[in-house]
Design a protein around this motif. Structure first.
Motif, PDB file in Angstrom:
ATOM      1  N   ARG A 165      44.072  47.889  43.042  1.00 51.98           N
ATOM      2  CA  ARG A 165      43.232  48.093  44.377  1.00 51.98           C
ATOM      3  C   ARG A 165      41.900  48.787  43.974  1.00 51.98           C
ATOM      4  NH1 ARG A 165      42.976  53.458  45.571  1.00 51.98           N
ATOM      5  NH2 ARG A 165      44.664  54.671  45.150  1.00 51.98           N
ATOM      6  N   THR A 179      45.995  35.417  40.144  1.00 52.19           N
ATOM      7  CA  THR A 179      45.233  35.082  41.108  1.00 52.19           C
ATOM      8  C   THR A 179      45.157  36.269  42.308  1.00 52.19           C
ATOM      9  OG1 THR A 179      47.523  34.307  42.278  1.00 52.19           O
ATOM     10  CG2 THR A 179      45.937  32.728  41.201  1.00 52.19           C
ATOM     11  N   SER A 180      45.798  37.178  41.716  1.00 51.97           N
ATOM     12  CA  SER A 180      45.565  38.441  42.879  1.00 51.97           C
ATOM     13  C   SER A 180      45.005  39.699  41.972  1.00 51.97           C
ATOM     14  CB  SER A 180      47.063  39.003  43.594  1.00 51.97           C
ATOM     15  OG  SER A 180      47.796  39.328  42.318  1.00 51.97           O
ATOM     16  N   PRO A 181      44.199  40.500  42.619  1.00 55.35           N
ATOM     17  CA  PRO A 181      43.716  41.873  41.909  1.00 55.35           C
ATOM     18  C   PRO A 181      44.956  42.594  41.174  1.00 55.35           C
ATOM     19  CG  PRO A 181      42.791  41.693  44.309  1.00 55.35           C
ATOM     20  CD  PRO A 181      44.101  40.765  44.062  1.00 55.35           C
ATOM     21  N   TYR A 216      39.420  40.500  36.107  1.00 57.58           N
ATOM     22  CA  TYR A 216      39.460  40.063  37.309  1.00 57.58           C
ATOM     23  C   TYR A 216      38.022  40.220  38.013  1.00 57.58           C
ATOM     24  CZ  TYR A 216      41.376  38.802  42.086  1.00 57.58           C
ATOM     25  OH  TYR A 216      41.574  38.211  43.291  1.00 57.58           O
ATOM     26  N   ARG A 255      36.515  40.251  41.403  1.00 57.37           N
ATOM     27  CA  ARG A 255      36.970  40.320  42.757  1.00 57.37           C
ATOM     28  C   ARG A 255      36.138  39.393  43.611  1.00 57.37           C
ATOM     29  NH1 ARG A 255      37.050  46.824  42.065  1.00 57.37           N
ATOM     30  NH2 ARG A 255      39.151  47.345  41.755  1.00 57.37           N
ATOM     31  N   ARG A 315      37.776  35.920  43.091  1.00 56.83           N
ATOM     32  CA  ARG A 315      39.271  35.968  42.985  1.00 56.83           C
ATOM     33  C   ARG A 315      39.916  35.250  41.757  1.00 56.83           C
ATOM     34  NH1 ARG A 315      40.143  35.848  49.397  1.00 56.83           N
ATOM     35  NH2 ARG A 315      38.948  37.760  49.889  1.00 56.83           N
TER      36      ARG A 315
END
Length: 177
Positions: free
Chosen positions: A135, A130-132, A86, A88, A91
Protein backbone atom coordinates in the motif's frame (compact mmCIF):
# COMPACT_ATOMS: atom_id res chain seq x y z
CA UNK A 1 23.82 -7.41 -26.14
CA UNK A 2 24.61 -6.78 -22.48
CA UNK A 3 23.83 -3.85 -20.26
CA UNK A 4 22.30 -0.78 -21.91
CA UNK A 5 23.15 1.59 -19.03
CA UNK A 6 26.03 3.89 -19.93
CA UNK A 7 29.43 3.41 -18.29
CA UNK A 8 29.39 6.81 -16.54
CA UNK A 9 26.13 5.91 -14.76
CA UNK A 10 27.52 2.50 -13.84
CA UNK A 11 30.63 4.18 -12.42
CA UNK A 12 28.49 6.58 -10.36
CA UNK A 13 26.47 3.62 -9.07
CA UNK A 14 29.70 1.89 -8.02
CA UNK A 15 30.82 5.08 -6.28
CA UNK A 16 27.48 5.35 -4.46
CA UNK A 17 27.78 1.75 -3.25
CA UNK A 18 31.49 1.80 -2.46
CA UNK A 19 32.75 -1.24 -4.36
CA UNK A 20 32.16 -3.36 -7.45
CA UNK A 21 30.67 -6.78 -6.81
CA UNK A 22 28.27 -9.33 -8.33
CA UNK A 23 25.42 -8.12 -6.11
CA UNK A 24 25.73 -4.56 -7.38
CA UNK A 25 25.84 -5.87 -10.96
CA UNK A 26 22.58 -7.74 -10.31
CA UNK A 27 21.04 -4.52 -8.97
CA UNK A 28 22.15 -2.58 -12.03
CA UNK A 29 20.67 -5.16 -14.35
CA UNK A 30 17.32 -5.48 -12.50
CA UNK A 31 17.09 -1.67 -12.48
CA UNK A 32 17.74 -1.71 -16.22
CA UNK A 33 14.90 -4.21 -16.56
CA UNK A 34 12.59 -1.89 -14.60
CA UNK A 35 13.61 1.08 -16.73
CA UNK A 36 12.81 -0.87 -19.89
CA UNK A 37 9.57 -2.54 -18.82
CA UNK A 38 8.03 0.36 -16.88
CA UNK A 39 9.83 3.39 -18.30
CA UNK A 40 10.87 3.87 -14.67
CA UNK A 41 12.99 6.94 -15.41
CA UNK A 42 9.83 8.87 -16.30
CA UNK A 43 7.34 7.01 -14.12
CA UNK A 44 5.81 9.42 -11.65
CA UNK A 45 5.02 6.86 -9.00
CA UNK A 46 7.26 3.78 -8.95
CA UNK A 47 7.59 1.39 -6.02
CA UNK A 48 10.05 -1.42 -5.50
CA UNK A 49 9.83 -4.30 -3.04
CA UNK A 50 13.16 -6.01 -2.42
CA UNK A 51 13.34 -9.44 -0.81
CA UNK A 52 16.99 -9.09 0.21
CA UNK A 53 19.33 -6.64 1.87
CA UNK A 54 22.24 -7.37 -0.45
CA UNK A 55 24.29 -4.94 -2.50
CA UNK A 56 21.74 -4.91 -5.34
CA UNK A 57 19.48 -2.64 -3.28
CA UNK A 58 21.98 0.22 -3.48
CA UNK A 59 21.90 0.08 -7.27
CA UNK A 60 18.11 0.08 -7.21
CA UNK A 61 18.06 3.15 -4.97
CA UNK A 62 20.58 5.00 -7.11
CA UNK A 63 19.18 4.11 -10.52
CA UNK A 64 15.40 4.06 -9.97
CA UNK A 65 15.09 6.72 -7.25
CA UNK A 66 13.13 4.29 -5.07
CA UNK A 67 14.27 4.90 -1.49
CA UNK A 68 13.28 3.89 2.03
CA UNK A 69 12.84 7.53 3.04
CA UNK A 70 10.27 8.20 0.32
CA UNK A 71 8.42 5.03 1.16
CA UNK A 72 8.65 3.66 -2.37
CA UNK A 73 11.34 1.11 -1.48
CA UNK A 74 10.14 -1.66 0.79
CA UNK A 75 12.33 -4.37 2.29
CA UNK A 76 10.83 -7.78 2.99
CA UNK A 77 13.51 -9.90 4.60
CA UNK A 78 12.93 -13.15 2.71
CA UNK A 79 16.59 -13.76 1.82
CA UNK A 80 15.75 -14.10 -1.88
CA UNK A 81 17.11 -12.26 -4.90
CA UNK A 82 13.58 -11.19 -5.77
CA UNK A 83 12.67 -7.66 -6.84
CA UNK A 84 9.16 -6.40 -7.54
CA UNK A 85 8.71 -3.14 -9.43
CA UNK A 86 5.35 -1.50 -9.87
CA UNK A 87 4.28 1.81 -11.38
CA UNK A 88 1.27 3.05 -9.43
CA UNK A 89 0.23 5.37 -12.25
CA UNK A 90 0.16 2.82 -15.10
CA UNK A 91 -0.79 -0.01 -12.71
CA UNK A 92 1.78 -2.27 -14.32
CA UNK A 93 4.52 -4.22 -12.66
CA UNK A 94 6.57 -7.36 -12.44
CA UNK A 95 8.56 -9.50 -10.05
CA UNK A 96 12.05 -10.47 -11.20
CA UNK A 97 13.90 -13.32 -9.54
CA UNK A 98 17.61 -13.78 -10.21
CA UNK A 99 17.98 -17.18 -11.82
CA UNK A 100 19.63 -19.69 -9.48
CA UNK A 101 21.03 -21.54 -12.50
CA UNK A 102 22.89 -18.50 -13.86
CA UNK A 103 26.49 -19.63 -14.36
CA UNK A 104 28.74 -18.10 -11.73
CA UNK A 105 32.49 -18.35 -11.45
CA UNK A 106 34.93 -18.68 -8.57
CA UNK A 107 36.38 -15.43 -9.87
CA UNK A 108 34.32 -12.33 -8.88
CA UNK A 109 35.38 -10.31 -11.91
CA UNK A 110 34.36 -13.11 -14.26
CA UNK A 111 30.96 -13.37 -12.57
CA UNK A 112 30.46 -9.59 -12.80
CA UNK A 113 31.39 -9.62 -16.51
CA UNK A 114 28.94 -12.48 -17.15
CA UNK A 115 26.13 -10.63 -15.35
CA UNK A 116 26.80 -7.38 -17.18
CA UNK A 117 27.03 -9.10 -20.60
CA UNK A 118 24.02 -11.40 -20.25
CA UNK A 119 20.61 -10.92 -21.78
CA UNK A 120 18.08 -9.86 -19.13
CA UNK A 121 15.96 -12.94 -19.84
CA UNK A 122 18.99 -15.11 -18.98
CA UNK A 123 19.42 -13.33 -15.63
CA UNK A 124 15.86 -13.19 -14.32
CA UNK A 125 12.60 -15.07 -14.34
CA UNK A 126 9.87 -12.49 -14.72
CA UNK A 127 6.28 -12.64 -13.51
CA UNK A 128 3.88 -9.84 -14.44
CA UNK A 129 1.77 -8.37 -11.63
CA UNK A 130 -1.37 -6.27 -11.88
CA UNK A 131 -1.93 -5.06 -8.33
CA UNK A 132 0.31 -3.01 -6.06
CA UNK A 133 2.75 -5.12 -4.03
CA UNK A 134 2.33 -2.78 -1.03
CA UNK A 135 0.00 0.00 0.00
CA UNK A 136 1.18 3.60 -0.42
CA UNK A 137 3.12 5.08 2.49
CA UNK A 138 1.00 7.00 4.97
CA UNK A 139 1.95 9.78 7.33
CA UNK A 140 0.94 8.78 10.84
CA UNK A 141 0.84 10.49 14.18
CA UNK A 142 3.86 10.29 16.48
CA UNK A 143 3.20 9.11 20.03
CA UNK A 144 5.56 9.53 22.96
CA UNK A 145 6.79 6.27 24.51
CA UNK A 146 5.80 6.28 28.18
CA UNK A 147 9.09 4.58 29.13
CA UNK A 148 11.89 6.31 27.17
CA UNK A 149 10.10 9.49 26.07
CA UNK A 150 11.01 9.08 22.40
CA UNK A 151 8.50 9.71 19.60
CA UNK A 152 7.19 6.60 17.83
CA UNK A 153 5.04 6.22 14.71
CA UNK A 154 1.58 5.20 15.95
CA UNK A 155 1.59 2.01 13.87
CA UNK A 156 4.67 0.84 15.80
CA UNK A 157 3.52 1.64 19.34
CA UNK A 158 2.66 -1.20 21.71
CA UNK A 159 0.38 -1.11 24.74
CA UNK A 160 1.67 -2.89 27.85
CA UNK A 161 0.38 -2.56 31.40
CA UNK A 162 -1.68 0.47 30.45
CA UNK A 163 1.34 2.28 28.97
CA UNK A 164 2.20 3.11 25.37
CA UNK A 165 5.66 1.75 24.58
CA UNK A 166 8.04 1.76 21.64
CA UNK A 167 9.07 -1.70 20.45
CA UNK A 168 12.42 -1.80 22.33
CA UNK A 169 10.78 -0.72 25.62
CA UNK A 170 7.93 -3.18 25.05
CA UNK A 171 10.45 -5.99 24.53
CA UNK A 172 12.34 -5.07 27.74
CA UNK A 173 9.10 -5.13 29.75
CA UNK A 174 7.88 -8.33 28.12
CA UNK A 175 11.16 -10.11 28.95
CA UNK A 176 10.69 -9.31 32.63
CA UNK A 177 7.60 -11.54 32.76
Amino acid sequence: MGCSIDQQTIDKTKEFHGHWCPGLAIGIRVSELAMEKLNITEAANPVCVVETDMCAVDAIQYLTDCTFGKGNLVHKDYGKSGFTFYDRDSRKGFRALFRPDFPKSDNRETTIKRIMAAELADLFTIEEITSPPVRPARIMESITCDACGELVMESRIRRFGGKFLCIPCFMKNEQKL
